[in-house]
Enzyme design. Structure first.
Site, PDB file in Angstrom:
ATOM      1  N   TYR A 187      32.857  49.131 103.755  1.00  0.00           N
ATOM      2  CA  TYR A 187      33.903  49.667 102.813  1.00  0.00           C
ATOM      3  C   TYR A 187      32.833  50.289 101.694  1.00  0.00           C
ATOM      4  O   TYR A 187      33.271  51.340 101.227  1.00  0.00           O
ATOM      5  CB  TYR A 187      34.563  48.437 102.109  1.00  0.00           C
ATOM      6  CG  TYR A 187      35.206  48.895 100.839  1.00  0.00           C
ATOM      7  CD1 TYR A 187      36.487  49.763 101.033  1.00  0.00           C
ATOM      8  CD2 TYR A 187      34.791  48.350  99.695  1.00  0.00           C
ATOM      9  CE1 TYR A 187      37.142  50.089  99.674  1.00  0.00           C
ATOM     10  CE2 TYR A 187      35.453  48.796  98.472  1.00  0.00           C
ATOM     11  CZ  TYR A 187      36.549  49.637  98.411  1.00  0.00           C
ATOM     12  OH  TYR A 187      37.076  50.116  97.270  1.00  0.00           O
ATOM     13  N   GLU A 224      43.952  46.036  95.638  1.00  0.00           N
ATOM     14  CA  GLU A 224      43.243  45.724  94.267  1.00  0.00           C
ATOM     15  C   GLU A 224      44.305  44.850  93.646  1.00  0.00           C
ATOM     16  O   GLU A 224      43.806  44.018  92.721  1.00  0.00           O
ATOM     17  CB  GLU A 224      42.899  46.858  93.349  1.00  0.00           C
ATOM     18  CG  GLU A 224      42.015  47.855  93.867  1.00  0.00           C
ATOM     19  CD  GLU A 224      40.510  47.313  93.831  1.00  0.00           C
ATOM     20  OE1 GLU A 224      40.391  46.282  93.144  1.00  0.00           O
ATOM     21  OE2 GLU A 224      39.590  47.876  94.210  1.00  0.00           O
ATOM     22  N   TRP A 276      37.079  40.299  96.535  1.00  0.00           N
ATOM     23  CA  TRP A 276      37.017  41.510  97.141  1.00  0.00           C
ATOM     24  C   TRP A 276      37.036  41.336  98.794  1.00  0.00           C
ATOM     25  O   TRP A 276      37.808  41.972  99.501  1.00  0.00           O
ATOM     26  CB  TRP A 276      36.469  42.714  96.548  1.00  0.00           C
ATOM     27  CG  TRP A 276      36.983  44.055  97.211  1.00  0.00           C
ATOM     28  CD1 TRP A 276      35.995  44.793  97.802  1.00  0.00           C
ATOM     29  CD2 TRP A 276      38.030  44.688  97.239  1.00  0.00           C
ATOM     30  NE1 TRP A 276      36.741  46.169  98.177  1.00  0.00           N
ATOM     31  CE2 TRP A 276      38.045  45.946  97.833  1.00  0.00           C
ATOM     32  CE3 TRP A 276      39.267  44.257  96.575  1.00  0.00           C
ATOM     33  CZ2 TRP A 276      39.038  46.881  98.015  1.00  0.00           C
ATOM     34  CZ3 TRP A 276      40.297  45.040  97.039  1.00  0.00           C
ATOM     35  CH2 TRP A 276      40.272  46.333  97.733  1.00  0.00           C
TER      36      TRP A 276
END
Length: 189
Positions: free
Chosen positions: A19, A41, A49
């Site tokens: 990512y 998010e 995350w």
């Protein structure tokens, strides 16, 4: 071959590294991608995350690959079914926010021509390069994320507080917060 250095937060997990290397802080103008990242998010609120990225495929399957129109038209029954899906974070408010956010995106698209036009108008289409020397210099929010958050809330978006919005602006490339020693830091986009 040159050694790759990354921002510290991305090290130690293959999904996080991918990512970081392929998406994070890379300017995007694709409405579907922007919508996906907005909801991921929001799903992260109170979680890591890393957890969300590891469930990303589940989110894509549950929400029609984040097709905005399909998500805007989800029925209450479909949302209840999604809430029971173990492949995602089963938080009722976060799941329902996907439909709410899809409807808000559609309204923004009508007004601005695209969701990307809306998101990028806050910086006059410019990437904000913070030129950080180390991860510890990265704020959790700033004046821009406060302003964007306030505007998004006014437009009916959910899970768009200033901290979430700051992370989102990084995710879609409006902010470049790669540290200067990171191999993926590019000055001057």
């Amino acid at each position: 071959m040159e050694e790759v250095t990354r921002c510290n937060w991305a090290n130690g997990d293959a999904v996080m590294m991918a990512y970081h290397d392929e998406e994070w802080c890379q300017p995007s103008y694709d409405d579907t991608y922007l919508f996906e990242l907005l909801n991921l998010e929001g799903a992260q609120a109170g979680l890591s995350w890393r957890t969300i990225l590891h469930k990303r495929a589940g989110y894509r399957d549950a929400f029609f690959q984040f097709d905005i129109s399909a998500c805007a038209n989800l029925t209450d029954e479909e949302l209840e079914e999604i809430i029971s899906n173990g492949a995602i974070i089963r938080n009722k408010a976060k799941v329902k926010a996907v439909r709410t956010n899809a409807i808000a995106v559609q309204k923004v698209q009508e007004e601005f021509g695209s969701f990307a036009n809306y998101m990028w108008h806050f910086t006059d289409e410019l990437v904000i390069d913070h030129q950080l020397k180390e991860d510890s210099e990265m704020p959790s929010k700033d004046e821009l994320s406060e302003r964007v958050s306030k505007d998004m809330k006014k437009r009916g978006f959910k899970f768009v507080g200033p901290v979430i919005v700051y992370s989102y602006l990084q995710a879609i490339g409006v902010l470049n917060d790669h540290v200067k020693t990171c191999s993926f830091y590019k000055k001057g986009h």
